[in-house]
Design an enzyme around this catalytic site. Structure first.
Site, short mmCIF file in Angstrom:
data_model
loop_
_atom_site.label_atom_id
_atom_site.label_comp_id
_atom_site.label_asym_id
_atom_site.label_seq_id
_atom_site.Cartn_x
_atom_site.Cartn_y
_atom_site.Cartn_z
N THR A 30 25.02 16.52 48.43
CA THR A 30 26.39 16.63 48.92
C THR A 30 26.33 16.73 50.43
O THR A 30 25.44 17.38 50.99
CB THR A 30 27.12 17.84 48.32
OG1 THR A 30 28.47 17.85 48.82
CG2 THR A 30 26.46 19.15 48.70
N VAL A 89 33.35 10.94 45.64
CA VAL A 89 34.27 11.40 46.67
C VAL A 89 34.57 12.88 46.46
O VAL A 89 35.01 13.31 45.39
CB VAL A 89 35.58 10.60 46.64
CG1 VAL A 89 36.55 11.12 47.71
CG2 VAL A 89 35.30 9.12 46.86
N LYS A 90 34.33 13.68 47.50
CA LYS A 90 34.53 15.12 47.41
C LYS A 90 35.83 15.51 48.11
O LYS A 90 36.05 15.19 49.28
CB LYS A 90 33.36 15.85 48.06
CG LYS A 90 33.27 17.33 47.73
CD LYS A 90 31.95 17.90 48.20
CE LYS A 90 31.73 19.30 47.71
NZ LYS A 90 30.42 19.85 48.12
N VAL A 91 36.71 16.20 47.36
CA VAL A 91 38.01 16.60 47.89
C VAL A 91 38.23 18.09 47.71
O VAL A 91 37.64 18.70 46.82
CB VAL A 91 39.15 15.82 47.19
CG1 VAL A 91 38.98 14.32 47.35
CG2 VAL A 91 39.21 16.17 45.71
#
Length: 223
Positions: A82, A137-139
């Site tokens: 990440t 996709v990191k939100v």
């Protein structure tokens, strides 16, 4: 039903000691996620087999250093990475180039958006997803983030939700379509709460048949 599963998880799936977390070399800067699932039983690090539950572990790195990722990936133990633009900027590198390089070493690279509004997250996330099939996709866990999760799910874009501080938030993220949930267990521990309890509670929720695509990972614990 949800609360029964949470209580059953807390009773039957005690946190196992992992002294190797604290002996990891500084270059690894890893974090792992642990999910309790019904299975044939598991051998914990204390050498005890806990029948009826299975303990799954995946090892990730929280870094922007591609060389470190390549080194640990060569050991055959790394499941993913990440990263975010802030970490990459500290390395003095281009965000897209770093993400693509990492995708060549691991099958899962969570790239975090910097936008705080739905339209901005949607635009950034769709761009990130177009770079490589390994990009996740990191939100953030916000109202706008939930909108983005729902949108990404409809387009088949894999997602990771961060800034999760409760099982209720984890449940909302899963319902919105998140593939991975990232509880901030280190921050919870700093506040005097039991961060790992949130991991087990969330894992129990995702054992329900409604959420077959959800996983849980503990974001940046204090190692």
């Amino acid at each position: 039903r949800m609360m029964r599963m949470i209580r059953r998880t807390e009773k039957r799936c005690p946190m196992a000691p992992f002294p190797w977390w604290r002996t990891s070399q500084s270059c690894i800067r890893s974090f792992a996620f642990a999910c309790c699932r019904k299975g044939m039983g598991a051998l914990y690090s204390d050498g005890v087999v806990h029948s009826g539950w299975k303990f799954f572990m995946k090892l990730f790195m929280d870094t922007a250093n591609v060389a470190h990722v390549a080194e640990v990936a060569s050991w055959g133990v790394l499941d993913g990475v990440t990263t975010n633009p802030t970490l990459v900027a500290k390395e003095g590198k281009n965000f897209k180039e770093v993400v693509l390089a990492m995708c060549g070493h691991v099958p899962c690279v969570s790239a975090q958006v910097t936008a705080t509004d739905f339209e901005g997250m949607k635009k950034q996330g769709e761009e990130y997803a177009s770079w490589h099939k390994h990009v996740v996709v990191k939100v953030p866990m916000t109202t706008e983030g939930l909108k983005a999760l729902h949108s990404f799910r409809s387009k088949g874009i894999k997602t990771n939700t961060t800034l999760v501080f409760s099982a209720a938030q984890a449940l909302l993220a899963a319902k919105a379509g998140a593939n991975i949930i990232s509880p901030f267990i280190g921050r919870l521990d700093d506040a005097g709460e039991d961060g790992m309890a949130l991991i087990f509670q969330s894992a129990a929720l995702f054992d329900l048949p409604e959420y077959p695509n959800a996983a849980v990972d503990d974001h940046n614990p204090d190692l």
